[in-house]
Enzyme design. Structure first.
Site, PDB file in Angstrom:
ATOM      1  N   ASP A  11       0.870  -1.177   0.000  1.00 32.44           N
ATOM      2  CA  ASP A  11       0.000   0.000   0.000  1.00 32.44           C
ATOM      3  C   ASP A  11       0.903   1.222   0.000  1.00 32.44           C
ATOM      4  O   ASP A  11       1.733   1.389   0.907  1.00 32.44           O
ATOM      5  CB  ASP A  11      -0.889   0.021   1.242  1.00 32.44           C
ATOM      6  N   ASP A 130     -13.626  -3.876  -1.807  1.00 34.07           N
ATOM      7  CA  ASP A 130     -13.360  -3.527  -0.409  1.00 34.07           C
ATOM      8  C   ASP A 130     -14.691  -3.626   0.338  1.00 34.07           C
ATOM      9  O   ASP A 130     -15.559  -2.766   0.195  1.00 34.07           O
ATOM     10  CB  ASP A 130     -12.788  -2.116  -0.294  1.00 34.07           C
TER      11      ASP A 130
END
Length: 283
Positions: A11, A130
């Site tokens: 990330d 998500d």
């Protein structure tokens, strides 16, 4: 039997690898290129690179970081964050990645996935889901215009299920977890496959960074709902969690970040553990 894949995730924010809990409280975890080289040398099956603030900040992904990463690694590289057009996908593929991961743009225009898969091939189009368990106090973004589309309307989340205490009601989010959508995660994954997605990257927002293990019920539900590969993500704290995601969750690949970033376990240790438990992996 196909080998299960172990996939570290980077990330990235402002050119640095970061890690947080439930998509918040991000801390620095190093240089993305150096992390990628380390995982490549360790024998990771693939690498996922997510520019987690690109969509929220309404900017394009950091192509130079992607290119430097691709230059230094030989494993397949999936890149996501800030993809808004077919040109963005072309730029990423030209920068050296093998697959692209799309979330926010797919929610704004689901048919973008169809156009992308037809243009570049479904094998390189990953849809990131998500997902978050629904609570009664959640707030959602306004409905998208396509909610009335006959082909897509059934993905709208039925909030009446929440009051009936359904055990698995999940909505999805966009913009790096900042905006919740009235979209059923399981139905959405199935619809994305129908539109041409070649893979689903499923992240449990509730488990992200907690080290409590994958959301097995959610992972299994989506793995059983689609025929394309599913990558389980969010919550790995032990090697047993990897096994649970692949076996009980029926995922095709297990993604993890913290346990690898902070050198709690190596890729080799993870694969040796999985093999000792009867899971087919590539050593």
């Amino acid at each position: 039997m196909l080998s299960k894949r172990i996939i570290p995730c980077l990330d990235v924010r402002d050119g640095r690898v970061v890690k947080g809990v439930n998509f918040q409280n991000l801390t620095d975890a190093g240089d993305p290129v150096e992390n990628a080289k380390f995982y490549d040398e360790q024998g990771a099956d693939e690498l996922v690179f997510l520019d987690i603030t690109a969509s929220h900040e309404k900017r394009k992904i950091i192509l130079d970081v992607v290119a430097r990463t691709a230059d230094d690694v030989f494993m397949p590289l999936t890149v996501g964050g800030g993809i808004k057009s077919l040109d963005d996908i072309r730029d990423l593929l030209n920068s050296g990645c093998d697959k692209v991961s799309v979330n926010t743009t797919a929610v704004h225009d689901p048919y973008f996935i169809k156009k992308a898969s037809e243009k570049f091939g479904s094998q390189c189009i990953v849809v990131a889901v998500d997902a978050k368990r629904v609570r009664e106090d959640m707030t959602y973004e306004p409905e998208e215009p396509w909610f009335c589309d006959n082909f897509l309307r059934d993905v709208r989340l039925d909030l009446s299920l929440v009051s009936r205490n359904s055990s698995l009601v999940t909505a999805i989010s966009t913009h790096g977890g900042r905006k919740m959508r009235l979209i059923d995660a399981v139905k959405w994954a199935r619809k994305m496959e129908e539109l041409g997605a070649g893979e689903i990257l499923l992240t449990s927002m509730d488990r992200d960074g907690t080290k409590d293990g994958y959301d097995i019920d959610l992972t299994r539900a989506i793995s059983e709902a689609v025929s394309i590969p599913v990558i389980a993500s969010g919550g790995v704290g032990t090697l047993e969690h990897l096994r649970e995601g692949l076996v009980e969750g029926k995922a095709d690949a297990a993604l993890a970040a913290s346990i690898f970033h902070y050198r709690e376990y190596t890729i080799k240790e993870a694969k040796e553990y999985l093999r000792s438990k009867g899971v087919t992996v590539r050593l």
